[in-house]
Design a protein around this motif. Structure first.
Motif, PDB file in Angstrom:
ATOM      1  N   PRO A  11       0.827  -1.213   0.000  1.00 37.45           N
ATOM      2  CA  PRO A  11       0.000   0.000   0.000  1.00 37.45           C
ATOM      3  C   PRO A  11       0.861   1.263   0.000  1.00 37.45           C
ATOM      4  O   PRO A  11       1.966   1.279   0.545  1.00 37.45           O
ATOM      5  N   TYR A  13       0.744   5.212   1.138  1.00 33.59           N
ATOM      6  CA  TYR A  13       0.008   6.154   1.980  1.00 33.59           C
ATOM      7  C   TYR A  13       0.311   7.587   1.557  1.00 33.59           C
ATOM      8  O   TYR A  13       1.472   8.002   1.475  1.00 33.59           O
ATOM      9  N   SER A  14      -0.741   8.323   1.291  1.00 32.04           N
ATOM     10  CA  SER A  14      -0.597   9.727   0.919  1.00 32.04           C
ATOM     11  C   SER A  14      -0.554  10.597   2.168  1.00 32.04           C
ATOM     12  O   SER A  14      -0.948  10.167   3.257  1.00 32.04           O
ATOM     13  N   GLU A  16      -2.063  13.044   4.402  1.00 29.87           N
ATOM     14  CA  GLU A  16      -3.425  13.481   4.668  1.00 29.87           C
ATOM     15  C   GLU A  16      -3.425  14.761   5.507  1.00 29.87           C
ATOM     16  O   GLU A  16      -2.680  14.867   6.474  1.00 29.87           O
ATOM     17  N   GLU A  40      -1.862   0.146  10.592  1.00 32.40           N
ATOM     18  CA  GLU A  40      -1.538   0.230   9.168  1.00 32.40           C
ATOM     19  C   GLU A  40      -0.043   0.412   8.928  1.00 32.40           C
ATOM     20  O   GLU A  40       0.445   0.164   7.823  1.00 32.40           O
ATOM     21  N   LEU A  41       0.699   0.845   9.967  1.00 31.39           N
ATOM     22  CA  LEU A  41       2.141   1.028   9.813  1.00 31.39           C
ATOM     23  C   LEU A  41       2.928  -0.231  10.154  1.00 31.39           C
ATOM     24  O   LEU A  41       4.134  -0.284   9.937  1.00 31.39           O
ATOM     25  N   HIS A  45       4.758  -0.874   3.809  1.00 35.68           N
ATOM     26  CA  HIS A  45       4.014   0.163   3.092  1.00 35.68           C
ATOM     27  C   HIS A  45       5.001   1.164   2.500  1.00 35.68           C
ATOM     28  O   HIS A  45       6.180   1.187   2.840  1.00 35.68           O
ATOM     29  N   LYS A  47       5.273   5.477   1.327  1.00 44.19           N
ATOM     30  CA  LYS A  47       4.671   6.803   1.442  1.00 44.19           C
ATOM     31  C   LYS A  47       4.932   7.543   0.131  1.00 44.19           C
ATOM     32  O   LYS A  47       5.944   7.289  -0.534  1.00 44.19           O
TER      33      LYS A  47
END
Length: 296
Positions: A11, A13-14, A16, A40-41, A45, A47
């Motif tokens: 995934p 992650y943007s 936010e 989620e971390l 993942h 960024k």
């Protein structure tokens, strides 16, 4: 350390907005012992932005691109877009984090920020050890950033950019001192030369073959080396440089879209419009309206 199953993509992650400023390109994180839900971390993942974290006190370990780091007190940890990160669970953390996008850097008048050692990271490092003097300096700049971040105003973006410039420049000096003597590999030098050529020639040359000829290597070899060293296809580096310059011109000048297209080597303004929307998700006109509203 948790792993993704074979059918799950890593995934991304943007950045936010946190509701304080609504800024999609810059954010401050402060943790004083307690932590939010980190579920989620705890899986691998990526960024889509840069993250700079000053750890005052913490336990546990995190991985950045397959290298484990046991979190140390009074230490800076940093990562860039697209690197694979996974944290191993820890219960408490005292730290300040600064997250910012490549776009935030690109909009500053001082374009050399994108070429700082800490941002370029030619040695592939992710940890900077701080002396007492360094800690005092870093704490002071972070305190100023925190104050400014909590006071939205027409000058906020410029002030945050000014403080970030000082912080990144100071940490880049530490980076150069701490990673001195680690000569980059031949492959890393190819990537560096490729990026330098793009900076010189992106207006005239838009294809990988053109740069391969200038570097006296085959296009296949250049593509392979660039992908292995950066994690991104060679053509992506060229496109990102064009987008970077387009964003600067849209923000800082009154040039028409047609003039910007021709300035960047596009023979057709409509093709430039399609290219920009494909790369950014918005048209040049929409981007100009949005970014000027945010920063002015």
């Amino acid at each position: 350390m948790q792993l993704l199953d074979s059918h799950s993509p890593v995934p991304v992650y943007s950045l936010e907005p946190d509701g304080v400023t609504g800024n999609r390109h810059f954010r401050v994180y402060n943790y004083n012992g307690s932590l939010p839900n980190l579920a989620e971390l705890l899986i691998p993942h990526r960024k889509d932005h840069y993250l700079l974290v000053f750890i005052r006190k913490a336990g546990g370990r995190q991985w950045i691109d397959m290298t484990p780091y046991i979190l140390q007190d009074n230490t800076i940890y940093f990562s860039g877009p697209d690197q694979v990160i996974v944290k191993e669970e820890f219960k408490q953390l005292w730290s300040t984090g600064i997250a910012f996008t490549g776009e935030f850097l690109s909009l500053q008048e001082n374009a050399s920020l994108t070429r700082l050692p800490l941002i370029q990271n030619p040695q592939g490092g992710h940890e900077l050890k701080l002396t007492e003097t360094d800690v005092t300096f870093v704490e002071d700049i972070l305190a100023k950033i925190n104050v400014e971040y909590q006071r939205p105003s027409e000058w906020q973006q410029r002030m945050l950019a000014a403080y970030l410039t000082v912080l990144l420049t100071y940490l880049s000096r530490l980076y150069s001192e701490q990673f001195t003597g680690n000569d980059p590999s031949v492959e890393k030098l190819v990537l560096t030369r490729f990026q330098a050529k793009i900076d010189e020639c992106f207006r005239e040359w838009h294809e990988v073959n053109d740069y391969a000829s200038m570097l006296h290597v085959s296009a296949g070899h250049l593509s392979e080396v660039v992908k292995s060293q950066s994690g991104k296809p060679a053509i992506k580096h060229i496109h990102e440089r064009l987008v970077l310059e387009a964003r600067r011109l849209l923000f800082h000048t009154h040039q028409s879209l047609k003039e910007i297209a021709f300035d960047l080597g596009f023979s057709d303004a409509s093709y430039f419009n399609r290219f920009f929307k494909r790369e950014t998700g918005t048209t040049p006109a929409e981007y100009r309206t949005y970014i000027r509203k945010m920063y002015q």
